[in-house]
Design a protein around this motif. Structure first.
Motif, PDB file in Angstrom:
ATOM      1  N   ILE A 153       0.854  -1.194   0.000  1.00 23.56           N
ATOM      2  CA  ILE A 153       0.000   0.000   0.000  1.00 23.56           C
ATOM      3  C   ILE A 153       0.890   1.245   0.000  1.00 23.56           C
ATOM      4  N   GLU A 154       0.487   2.220  -0.825  1.00 17.67           N
ATOM      5  CA  GLU A 154       1.251   3.475  -0.865  1.00 17.67           C
ATOM      6  C   GLU A 154       0.551   4.456   0.070  1.00 17.67           C
ATOM      7  N   PHE A 155       1.232   4.828   1.145  1.00 17.54           N
ATOM      8  CA  PHE A 155       0.643   5.808   2.055  1.00 17.54           C
ATOM      9  C   PHE A 155       1.323   7.159   1.869  1.00 17.54           C
ATOM     10  N   CYS A 156       0.548   8.218   1.726  1.00 17.19           N
ATOM     11  CA  CYS A 156       1.129   9.548   1.547  1.00 17.19           C
ATOM     12  C   CYS A 156       0.447  10.531   2.469  1.00 17.19           C
ATOM     13  N   CYS A 157       1.261  11.384   3.053  1.00 14.74           N
ATOM     14  CA  CYS A 157       0.690  12.455   3.847  1.00 14.74           C
ATOM     15  C   CYS A 157       0.368  13.599   2.894  1.00 14.74           C
ATOM     16  N   THR A 158      -0.858  13.569   2.399  1.00 13.50           N
ATOM     17  CA  THR A 158      -1.256  14.590   1.441  1.00 13.50           C
ATOM     18  C   THR A 158      -2.773  14.718   1.466  1.00 13.50           C
ATOM     19  N   THR A 159      -3.314  15.518   0.555  1.00 12.38           N
ATOM     20  CA  THR A 159      -4.763  15.712   0.518  1.00 12.38           C
ATOM     21  C   THR A 159      -5.289  15.337  -0.861  1.00 12.38           C
ATOM     22  N   ALA A 160      -6.617  15.200  -0.934  1.00 12.47           N
ATOM     23  CA  ALA A 160      -7.248  14.862  -2.211  1.00 12.47           C
ATOM     24  C   ALA A 160      -6.893  15.919  -3.256  1.00 12.47           C
ATOM     25  N   GLU A 161      -6.897  17.200  -2.837  1.00  8.98           N
ATOM     26  CA  GLU A 161      -6.629  18.295  -3.773  1.00  8.98           C
ATOM     27  C   GLU A 161      -5.237  18.193  -4.367  1.00  8.98           C
ATOM     28  N   LYS A 162      -4.277  17.833  -3.501  1.00  7.68           N
ATOM     29  CA  LYS A 162      -2.900  17.731  -4.004  1.00  7.68           C
ATOM     30  C   LYS A 162      -2.750  16.583  -4.988  1.00  7.68           C
ATOM     31  N   LEU A 163      -3.501  15.494  -4.722  1.00  9.79           N
ATOM     32  CA  LEU A 163      -3.461  14.379  -5.666  1.00  9.79           C
ATOM     33  C   LEU A 163      -4.021  14.813  -7.018  1.00  9.79           C
ATOM     34  N   VAL A 164      -5.051  15.654  -6.961  1.00  7.08           N
ATOM     35  CA  VAL A 164      -5.630  16.155  -8.209  1.00  7.08           C
ATOM     36  C   VAL A 164      -4.590  16.991  -8.950  1.00  7.08           C
ATOM     37  N   GLU A 165      -3.906  17.864  -8.193  1.00  8.23           N
ATOM     38  CA  GLU A 165      -2.854  18.695  -8.798  1.00  8.23           C
ATOM     39  C   GLU A 165      -1.800  17.836  -9.473  1.00  8.23           C
ATOM     40  N   GLN A 166      -1.505  16.668  -8.818  1.00 13.27           N
ATOM     41  CA  GLN A 166      -0.485  15.783  -9.386  1.00 13.27           C
ATOM     42  C   GLN A 166      -1.017  14.984 -10.571  1.00 13.27           C
ATOM     43  N   GLY A 167      -2.310  15.143 -10.842  1.00  9.59           N
ATOM     44  CA  GLY A 167      -2.896  14.441 -11.984  1.00  9.59           C
ATOM     45  C   GLY A 167      -3.135  12.960 -11.737  1.00  9.59           C
ATOM     46  N   ARG A 168      -3.220  12.556 -10.453  1.00 10.36           N
ATOM     47  CA  ARG A 168      -3.436  11.133 -10.172  1.00 10.36           C
ATOM     48  C   ARG A 168      -4.882  10.753 -10.452  1.00 10.36           C
ATOM     49  N   GLN A 169      -5.084   9.538 -10.944  1.00 10.63           N
ATOM     50  CA  GLN A 169      -6.442   9.030 -11.133  1.00 10.63           C
ATOM     51  C   GLN A 169      -6.531   7.573 -10.695  1.00 10.63           C
ATOM     52  N   PHE A 170      -7.731   7.198 -10.238  1.00  8.68           N
ATOM     53  CA  PHE A 170      -7.934   5.852  -9.683  1.00  8.68           C
ATOM     54  C   PHE A 170      -9.211   5.229 -10.238  1.00  8.68           C
ATOM     55  N   ASP A 171      -9.241   3.893 -10.212  1.00 12.15           N
ATOM     56  CA  ASP A 171     -10.452   3.197 -10.659  1.00 12.15           C
ATOM     57  C   ASP A 171     -11.589   3.436  -9.679  1.00 12.15           C
ATOM     58  N   ALA A 172     -11.223   3.504  -8.401  1.00 13.12           N
ATOM     59  CA  ALA A 172     -12.261   3.723  -7.393  1.00 13.12           C
ATOM     60  C   ALA A 172     -11.719   4.659  -6.314  1.00 13.12           C
ATOM     61  N   VAL A 173     -12.591   5.529  -5.828  1.00 15.84           N
ATOM     62  CA  VAL A 173     -12.197   6.506  -4.812  1.00 15.84           C
ATOM     63  C   VAL A 173     -13.087   6.303  -3.581  1.00 15.84           C
ATOM     64  N   MET A 174     -12.442   6.155  -2.417  1.00 14.45           N
ATOM     65  CA  MET A 174     -13.170   5.952  -1.158  1.00 14.45           C
ATOM     66  C   MET A 174     -12.991   7.185  -0.269  1.00 14.45           C
ATOM     67  N   ALA A 175     -14.073   7.689   0.267  1.00 11.20           N
ATOM     68  CA  ALA A 175     -13.962   8.757   1.276  1.00 11.20           C
ATOM     69  C   ALA A 175     -14.986   8.452   2.359  1.00 11.20           C
ATOM     70  N   LEU A 176     -14.572   7.673   3.334  1.00 12.27           N
ATOM     71  CA  LEU A 176     -15.509   7.216   4.353  1.00 12.27           C
ATOM     72  C   LEU A 176     -15.377   8.035   5.635  1.00 12.27           C
ATOM     73  N   GLU A 177     -16.489   8.444   6.162  1.00 10.66           N
ATOM     74  CA  GLU A 177     -16.571   9.256   7.390  1.00 10.66           C
ATOM     75  C   GLU A 177     -15.619  10.449   7.291  1.00 10.66           C
ATOM     76  N   VAL A 178     -15.652  11.097   6.161  1.00 13.34           N
ATOM     77  CA  VAL A 178     -14.719  12.175   5.899  1.00 13.34           C
ATOM     78  C   VAL A 178     -15.445  13.479   5.604  1.00 13.34           C
ATOM     79  N   ILE A 179     -16.462  13.407   4.766  1.00 16.61           N
ATOM     80  CA  ILE A 179     -17.048  14.626   4.199  1.00 16.61           C
ATOM     81  C   ILE A 179     -17.669  15.520   5.269  1.00 16.61           C
ATOM     82  N   GLU A 180     -18.111  14.924   6.388  1.00 20.51           N
ATOM     83  CA  GLU A 180     -18.721  15.741   7.443  1.00 20.51           C
ATOM     84  C   GLU A 180     -17.679  16.596   8.171  1.00 20.51           C
TER      85      GLU A 180
END
Lengths: 289, 508
Positions: A153-180
């Motif tokens: 597993i690749e663990f990174c101390c970063t945020t969803a926004e930064k991943l977007v900036e890096q142009g990363r894309q995934f087959d599936a995206v999980m955000a559990l108990e996060v949005i609140e």
């Protein structure tokens, strides 16, 4: 009609207040976020030092199934059952397979100690876990390294926004108990959408802004049962299922299925149900183009 | 070389981390005693140099341990697991050879329909049917006071049989054949477990140093040291090693229990004609059971105090058979009256909805004409582990609960444990859970413990109820018997419970 819904989407006053607090308040006042999943649409620098210290202090107990994260450990199998069945359907995988998610790239946004990332990796997925709290990432990495099936597993101390900036894309995206716990849920959903490939899957779970949720998740879980630290949740920041569906739709994700979590106080276990009035989980598909 | 490093790592850690158990002297001690195993199994040499990692280590390859292996081998989600079976019984490696003409072994089990369905599902039951076994569809239970009796019939619950009696060696070899015929990835270690570390750091040095700083991050595999000095790692250790479980001891599971200061004599006997019914009579000294074993054989399980048992073991065959026949007939008290003809029928008002067997008359068991095996004596005790599951380790079968042999429920509880554990492991794998995780294993405990305790309490209650010989109490006991014979829902419930279909007796 759209305008009416847009008004419903979130309470602008609340959001503004939170934004003000998170950006400008450098004093020690903390409006305490849930210690577990810690996603932040805001840059890491906006996290207050004392909050970081607080998470760091309990992040050691991430994998202590009797510790502060016990409610999450107890709920985890139920969330995973939903994720497994929806992803198997979405990606046309054999649900009787031991590693049905083999070859799928999945990001776990707000991964905390990795309690969702690890099972997904055991199901065969290539998992990236991101969390804004560095200590969480360290714990997650350390724990995952102890088992060869999760050590990739690749663990990174970063945020969803930064991943977007890096142009990363995934087959599936999980955000559990996060949005609140996110200041700008609509922006956050846009980031999640940007991380998902066309026709990919997105899974989000959160708490409903209902009276029952107020009674159970805040009064019950925080004050009466003491499952969660007091002040973990701000009721006014919760999204109703309809609001979530709408902001996901605007972000280009069609919610295909929703389920509620039901707690049985006798067995002390959670199960999936149709009742989405408190905790709920949604699975959606990213529109193409 | 590798092993040296591992040992050093472990030693290093032992100083920093609290260990449940740690033994280094075992290596040299065991190396000298078990030389022959190393010769017999040369491949184990390489294993000791390069420590093998398994998913599951089953300690104890008896009936319950092998049943677990069969259950795991039969499900799509668990059949890919790598399993180590640790048992010093050489029969596991060589395979049991059963000759149909051998006199039946006195060690038998009464298998309930529920256990049979488990074994059928795993594909092991067909091997049992190839050898001697005996289904029975009737059962008669009565007591020495002559006040009450109960007859149970499989037809009362629309079944073909109430249970099946099979020799333990038949069951064991069936399970072994089943596992050998599957393509299950198992390794049998003909060794015993010497020590176990439930939180070793089996991975890299980096983890070890971090783990010692962060006590929260512990290894996810147990390290098992075997009697030839080699070690294996397993994500889950299953203690299926019987009443004197080594796993239970090493994992520090506490137990509660007592000895009954009673012994059971078991032996095989022969009749003039075939016996098709299971018989049990409660005597003031303890129950005697006569179980059909197929052909003209039956099995005797007779409970009594230790002095009596020693006497009966040593007396001549003729005297022993006379004792048995008397205990199953007029000894200790009269026959119960068949209540249909009796006036003292307090349950006659229940007759509207009668089970078939309620109209059956009391019968006298067939006479025993010959002793067909040696007489074996076992002390009786009750022992229950306070907990069945901890991180990385679980107990199943007699390791978790040793019960009174009354009604032959012991191995059925064990099969129930093995079945439940296999389903929970499958569920854990489906959800990507680490199979050694305590939350998962506690589900198994929550599933089995209440059921096992209920059965133990009932068996213990029977034991206690019959250790009292007191007029009014005898009458109440007999009334309970008659009640169970005539109140149909109660009777059906008892049959369903005893055959394992129902997890709890009555309405629970």
């Amino acid at each position: 009609m759209a305008a009416a819904f847009a008004n419903q989407l979130r309470n602008p006053n609340t959001i503004r207040r939170i934004l003000l607090q998170s950006y400008s308040n450098t004093t020690q006042r903390c409006f305490s976020k849930l210690p577990h999943h810690h996603p932040h649409t805001t840059p890491i620098s906006s996290l207050k030092d004392n909050e970081l210290a607080k998470f760091a202090a309990i992040s050691d107990t991430w994998w202590d199934s009797e510790g502060p994260f016990k409610p999450l450990h107890v709920m985890n199998p139920t969330r995973l059952a939903f994720i497994r069945s929806t992803l198997c359907r979405h990606f046309k995988r054999d649900p009787n397979s031991v590693r049905p998610l083999e070859g799928l790239k999945i990001v776990d946004v707000g991964c905390g100690g990795g309690i969702l990332s690890e099972p997904l990796a055991r199901m065969g997925a290539t998992v990236t876990g991101v969390d804004a709290v560095e200590k969480n990432i360290k714990i997650a990495q350390l724990h995952a390294d102890m088992d060869p099936t999760t050590s990739n597993i690749e663990f990174c101390c970063t945020t969803a926004e930064k991943l977007v900036e890096q142009g990363r894309q995934f087959d599936a995206v999980m955000a559990l108990e996060v949005i609140e716990h996110v200041a700008e849920p609509a922006e956050f959903c846009k980031s999640l959408s940007a991380l998902t490939i066309g026709e990919g899957a997105t899974v989000i779970s959160t708490i409903n802004r209902s009276m029952r949720a107020f009674a159970t998740a805040i009064v019950g879980a925080e004050y009466i049962l003491g499952w969660l630290p007091k002040g973990t949740h701000q009721w006014s920041t919760f999204l109703t299922p309809m609001e979530l569906v709408l902001i996901l739709q605007r972000a280009g994700i069609n919610v295909e299925e929703m389920a509620g979590f039901e707690y049985n106080p006798v067995t002390g276990r959670w199960s999936l149900s149709d009742d989405i009035s408190v905790n709920f989980i949604a699975y959606g598909t990213k529109n193409t183009a | 070389m590798n092993r040296v490093i591992k040992n050093t790592i472990s030693n290093d850690c032992a100083l920093k981390i609290q260990r449940k158990s740690f033994c280094t002297e075992i290596v040299k001690a065991a190396g000298s005693t078990d030389g022959q195993f190393i010769n017999e199994h040369e491949q184990k040499q390489t294993i000791s140099n390069n420590i093998q990692q398994y998913d599951v280590a089953i300690v104890g390859g008896g009936m319950v341990g092998m049943a677990l292996a069969c259950f795991l081998a039969s499900m799509p989600l668990t059949k890919q697991l790598s399993v180590a079976i640790i048992d010093s019984n050489p029969a596991l490696g060589s395979g049991l050879c059963i000759k149909k003409d051998d006199p039946p072994d006195p060690r038998v089990s009464t298998i309930t329909p529920m256990s049979i369905s488990f074994l059928q599902e795993a594909g092991a039951w067909k091997y049992v049917e190839q050898n001697r076994h005996a289904y029975f569809d009737k059962m008669q239970v009565w007591d020495y006071t002559g006040l009450g009796y109960a007859r149970y019939d499989a037809r009362d619950v629309n079944k073909d049989f109430l249970g099946c009696v099979a020799e333990n060696k038949v069951l064991h070899s069936a399970l072994l054949s089943c596992i050998k015929d599957s393509d299950f990835n198992k390794t049998i270690y003909p060794l015993s477990l010497t020590s176990m570390t439930l939180n070793p750091s089996s991975m890299s040095m980096v983890d070890v140093s971090f783990a010692s700083k962060e006590s929260s991050a512990q290894g996810q595999s147990a390290k098992l040291q075997l009697s030839d000095g080699s070690s294996i790692y397993a994500k889950l250790v299953v203690g299926a090693d019987g009443g004197k479980s080594r796993v239970r001891e090493l994992a520090e599971f506490r137990t509660t229990g007592w000895n009954y200061s009673q012994n059971a004599i078991i032996c095989t006997v022969e009749h003039a004609s075939e016996n098709r019914c299971a018989w049990q009579r409660f005597l003031p000294t303890g129950p005697i059971a006569l179980l059909p074993m197929g052909d003209k054989f039956s099995n005797i399980v007779w409970t009594m105090n230790p002095t009596e048992s020693n006497n009966r073991k040593s007396i001549c065959e003729e005297a022993f058979l006379k004792d048995v026949n008397s205990a199953l007939d007029y000894g200790y008290g009269p026959h119960p009256k068949s209540s249909l003809s009796g006036n003292r029928d307090i349950f006659s008002w229940f007759k509207i909805d009668q089970t078939l067997s309620a109209s059956e008359f009391f019968e006298i068991p067939p006479k025993v004409v010959r002793l067909a095996s040696e007489r074996m004596v076992f002390p009786l005790s009750l022992r229950h582990a306070n907990s069945y599951a901890s991180k990385l380790a679980v107990l199943i079968g007699d390791a978790a609960h040793t019960v009174h042999p009354l009604a032959g429920q012991g191995v059925n509880l064990g099969f129930g444990d093995a079945f439940s554990l296999s389903r929970i492991i499958a569920e854990g794998i489906a959800l990507g859970t680490d199979i050694g995780e305590v939350n998962l294993l506690k589900k198994y405990e929550a599933d089995r413990k209440p059921a096992n305790i209920t059965m133990m309490a009932i068996l213990d209650g029977f034991q206690k109820a019959y250790s009292i010989d007191f007029g009014p109490f005898n009458f109440m006991r007999a009334a309970a018997f008659s009640g169970s014979n005539y109140i149909s829902p109660l009777k059906r419930s008892i049959i369903s419970y005893a055959s394992g279909d129902q997890k709890f007796p009555l309405f629970l």
